[in-house]
Design an enzyme around this catalytic site. Sequence first.
Site, PDB file in Angstrom:
ATOM      1  CG  ASP A 294      -9.213  15.687 -15.642  1.00 55.12           C
ATOM      2  OD1 ASP A 294      -8.406  15.001 -16.345  1.00 55.12           O
ATOM      3  OD2 ASP A 294     -10.270  15.239 -15.243  1.00 55.12           O
TER       4      ASP A 294
ATOM      5  CE1 TYR B 210     -15.759  10.381 -16.521  1.00 47.23           C
ATOM      6  CE2 TYR B 210     -15.307  10.802 -14.208  1.00 47.23           C
ATOM      7  CZ  TYR B 210     -15.415  10.130 -15.356  1.00 47.23           C
ATOM      8  OH  TYR B 210     -15.641   8.652 -15.064  1.00 47.23           O
TER       9      TYR B 210
ATOM     10  NE  ARG C 114      -2.959   0.528   3.392  1.00 49.76           N
ATOM     11  CZ  ARG C 114      -2.367   0.539   4.436  1.00 49.76           C
ATOM     12  NH1 ARG C 114      -1.719   1.789   4.470  1.00 49.76           N
ATOM     13  NH2 ARG C 114      -2.356  -0.248   5.577  1.00 49.76           N
TER      14      ARG C 114
ATOM     15  CE  LYS D  30     -11.732   7.175 -18.781  1.00 46.71           C
ATOM     16  NZ  LYS D  30     -11.890   8.458 -17.939  1.00 46.71           N
TER      17      LYS D  30
HETATM   18  C1  LIG Z   1     -12.581   9.032 -16.824  1.00 49.77           C
HETATM   19  C2  LIG Z   1     -12.336  10.230 -16.324  1.00 49.77           C
HETATM   20  C3  LIG Z   1     -12.051  10.726 -14.793  1.00 49.77           C
HETATM   21  C4  LIG Z   1     -12.095   9.573 -13.979  1.00 49.77           C
HETATM   22  O1  LIG Z   1     -11.186   8.659 -13.943  1.00 49.77           O
HETATM   23  P1  LIG Z   1     -11.573   7.186 -13.510  1.00 49.77           P
HETATM   24  O2  LIG Z   1     -10.271   6.428 -13.804  1.00 49.77           O
HETATM   25  O3  LIG Z   1     -12.776   6.622 -14.299  1.00 49.77           O
HETATM   26  O4  LIG Z   1     -11.916   7.133 -12.034  1.00 49.77           O
HETATM   27  C5  LIG Z   1     -11.630  11.776 -14.670  1.00 49.77           C
HETATM   28  N1  LIG Z   1     -11.493  12.902 -15.517  1.00 49.77           N
HETATM   29  C6  LIG Z   1     -11.513  12.430 -16.822  1.00 49.77           C
HETATM   30  C7  LIG Z   1     -11.436  13.767 -17.899  1.00 49.77           C
HETATM   31  C8  LIG Z   1     -12.032  11.468 -17.399  1.00 49.77           C
HETATM   32  O5  LIG Z   1     -12.367  11.004 -18.663  1.00 49.77           O
END
Ligand SMILES: *Cc1c(COP(=O)(O)O)cnc(C)c1O
Length: 390
Positions: A182, A110, A58, A207
């Site tokens: 982000d 998001y 962890r 992604k």
């Molecule tokens: C998918 C996504 C998230 C969240 O991520 P997870 O891996 O699904 O928890 C945050 N910001 C954006 C722009 C995303 O596409």
Amino acid sequence: MTHLKKENSYSQYGMATKSIHAGGAPDPVTGSIMPAIHQTSTFVQSAPGEHLGYEYSRSHNPTRTRLEECLAAIESADYALATSSGMSITTLIMHMLPVGSNVICGDDVYGGTNRLFNKVFQNIHHFSFVDTTQLNLVEEIIKSKKPKLFWLETPTNPMLKISDVQKIAALCKAHDCLLCVDNTFMSPYFQRPLTLGADIVMHSITKYINGHSDVVGGCLMTNRKDLYEKLWFLQNATGPSQSPFDSWLVLRGLKTLSVRMERHAQNAQKIAEMLAKHTKIEKVYYPGLPEHPGHEIAKKQMSGFGGMITFVVKGGLTPAKQVLSKVKLFSLAESLGGVESLIEHPAIMTHASVPADQRAKLGISDGLLRISVGIEDVEDLIKDLDNALS
Ligand SMILES: *Cc1c(COP(=O)(O)O)cnc(C)c1O
């Protein structure tokens, strides 16, 4: 023990080299060119407190350390943390702020970020939302709210609005406010917000960074040791550390980041141009189209326009649903950034958690579809969409 990166030793290399070599040194014990998967929960100590730098997975795990080295290198950062989802990264950042902080967030982010702020942390911090493409509104709200953190997503999801990271970073800096970007939609390959003045960059690794739709993960990168130490403490204390196996898969996916991103963007440009001319389409949102309102800022701060396209089908819900049922190569699914093409309906799927009145205000209508353009042959993708539209 913390794994601080004192300097980013890969800084002289290009992105493709970094994504292959950072964290990818051959195994010093066996010579194995690929990293081992240290699928272990604990590490043997020779005497109490005497160990080789690892105690419990962890806290730290050698496979995750390698991934974090690579992530830091490609985002031009000194420090990186990898966790089990993008949302857990956002959660750590929220826990880092003093209780009762003002947080400013973009109004088109998001859906899960919106939900986390409005339905989980709403009693802990105070959230305000602003159209981050309007710098006068951004300045006004920073001056009036004196926020501790500004949460910026650019391009936004799903409307692909582009905000000027450098200008917003300067406004944040002038008012003692942290800027977190982000960067999921661009990946470090096309946009590096730390070099534009951001304090923290986060990604959903799920992604483009992993790119193969087989891992859920998140990461953050920063040059600030103080922030890294607080966030690592919170990761260790609250527990969302990424697993060794998933870290290994992401390291593998990252090796092809540069060729994948180039192809995503090439394919998306051609598809966006086709859709823009199509008689059944009302509107196309893609930052690579000269008519996109954010095109000039995109050219300035991004080195490519990415693989996401949003468009409105003429006639609303019924014809939009028809497209969804008729496509063969585009799979109907949430998520994005994998090698395969996906299509989805934001109002019903990814953005259902955004209240209807806010969706309407943002332009997330019933005829709106979002595609994540994969790296298949673009002629096949164009034929598939054209066929579904006619
Ligand atoms: C998918 C996504 C998230 C969240 O991520 P997870 O891996 O699904 O928890 C945050 N910001 C954006 C722009 C995303 O596409």
